[in-house]
Design an enzyme around this catalytic site. Structure first.
Site, PDB file in Angstrom:
ATOM      1  CE  LYS A   1      -3.865  -2.266   2.241  1.00  0.00           C
ATOM      2  NZ  LYS A   1      -4.563  -3.221   3.644  1.00  0.00           N
TER       3      LYS A   1
ATOM      4  CG  ASP B   1      -9.690   0.017   5.542  1.00  0.00           C
ATOM      5  OD1 ASP B   1      -9.486  -0.075   4.571  1.00  0.00           O
ATOM      6  OD2 ASP B   1      -8.112  -0.007   6.334  1.00  0.00           O
TER       7      ASP B   1
ATOM      8  CD  GLN C   1      -3.503  -4.957   6.431  1.00  0.00           C
ATOM      9  OE1 GLN C   1      -3.712  -3.465   6.071  1.00  0.00           O
ATOM     10  NE2 GLN C   1      -3.874  -5.267   6.287  1.00  0.00           N
TER      11      GLN C   1
HETATM   12  N1  GUN Z   1      -6.781  -6.467   5.704  1.00  0.00           N
HETATM   13  C1  GUN Z   1      -7.192  -7.042   5.410  1.00  0.00           C
HETATM   14  N2  GUN Z   1      -7.846  -6.430   4.718  1.00  0.00           N
HETATM   15  C2  GUN Z   1      -7.611  -5.395   4.181  1.00  0.00           C
HETATM   16  C3  GUN Z   1      -8.288  -3.889   4.567  1.00  0.00           C
HETATM   17  O1  GUN Z   1      -9.089  -3.870   3.419  1.00  0.00           O
HETATM   18  N3  GUN Z   1      -8.273  -2.775   5.095  1.00  0.00           N
HETATM   19  C4  GUN Z   1      -7.418  -3.099   6.408  1.00  0.00           C
HETATM   20  N4  GUN Z   1      -6.785  -2.468   7.004  1.00  0.00           N
HETATM   21  N5  GUN Z   1      -7.171  -4.659   7.045  1.00  0.00           N
HETATM   22  C5  GUN Z   1      -7.293  -5.136   6.413  1.00  0.00           C
END
Ligand code: GUN
Length: 270
Positions: free
Chosen positions: A23, A90, A67
């Site tokens: 990311k 998100d 995350q």
């Molecule tokens: N863990 C797995 N997928 C995601 C996501 O799309 N966002 C976040 N913050 N954590 C995740």
């Protein structure tokens, strides 16, 4: 103005570390200000909430992503509710979840299901009137996926079925899907014989399984058994390289939108 994305990683989950670094790399590659804040697994909930408050107040930060999963001892729902909804790229905050469900477009849509919709649109897959079957009912994928596919608009208008671990006859549902989306977190659980010929199959799974034939001793695979499914499906996404890059693209789109909304709100006020 330069869009700014702050990604917070708590603890040392190996898969999360890879996702987070992808990311950060992607946000920098397209000219954003990307930062990753890494905190030890011993971080308290109060410390994490204090960090979120600091990021909420920082005008250089347009998007905040914490995350998941978080270490035990930190309640993810409390953390998500602490993120300012207009920075929640998100799309996990209840305000954004509610807007998505209603069909309002001034919030943020969760990145993985939004990426699936984008893929269907750009691949010319007709969702209108289609039988869409989702395997998995998580807050991150299954539930929002259902909400998006049922909206009255392009990329929606589907007849949606959500299957889960308590579904009585899972394969009776998967076999009649025109669009089958699998996000259950179980390696290769869907095989060719569970799929309707010609169906579009979207594999949201990401599993690491033992494989003695590999030097590393393991390999990545999805929730769909690719070889058997590919022979039956009309279209299918690979793992890795299918849904994952779309999730990141949608995160960047949400971050640009967050920055644009700030810019728009300033027009006329200078
Ligand atoms: N863990 C797995 N997928 C995601 C996501 O799309 N966002 C976040 N913050 N954590 C995740």
């Amino acid at each position: 103005m330069v869009p700014g994305l702050s990604v917070v990683l708590v603890g040392d989950d190996a898969a999360s570390a890879v996702y987070v670094s992808n990311k950060e790399k992607a946000s920098k590659a397209c000219g954003m200000r990307g930062e990753t804040i890494r905190l030890p697994a011993s971080t308290s909930q109060a410390e994490l909430l204090a960090l979120v408050e600091r990021l909420n107040a920082d005008n250089a930060v347009h998007g905040i992503l914490v995350q998941m999963p978080l270490p035990s001892g930190i309640d993810p729902d409390v953390v998500i509710r602490h993120i300012a909804p207009h920075k929640d790229v998100d799309g996990f905050h209840p305000v954004n979840v509610g807007k998505m469900l209603i069909g309002h477009t001034d919030g943020f849509m969760p990145c993985t299901p939004a990426g699936v919709i984008e893929m269907l649109l750009r691949s010319g897959v007709e969702t209108r009137g289609a039988e869409a079957v989702i395997v998995g009912r998580s807050n991150i994928v299954g539930k929002p996926m259902a909400a998006m596919l049922v909206q009255a608009r392009a990329g929606g208008d589907a007849t949606v079925t959500v299957c889960h671990s308590r579904s009585r006859d899972l394969h009776a549902h998967t076999k009649r899907a025109d669009i089958l989306i699998v996000a259950a977190g179980r390696a290769e659980m869907i095989r060719g014989e569970h799929i309707k010929p010609g169906a579009t199959v979207i594999d949201v799974g990401m599993n690491r399984v033992a494989d003695a034939s590999r030097a590393s001793g393991s390999r990545l695979c999805g929730d769909v058994h690719f070889e058997s499914a590919e022979a039956v499906a009309g279209k299918i996404t690979p793992v890795p390289g299918g849904v994952g890059p779309m999730t990141i693209a949608m995160l960047l789109r949400n971050t640009v939108r967050a920055a644009e909304r700030v810019a728009d709100s300033r027009v006329g006020t200078a």
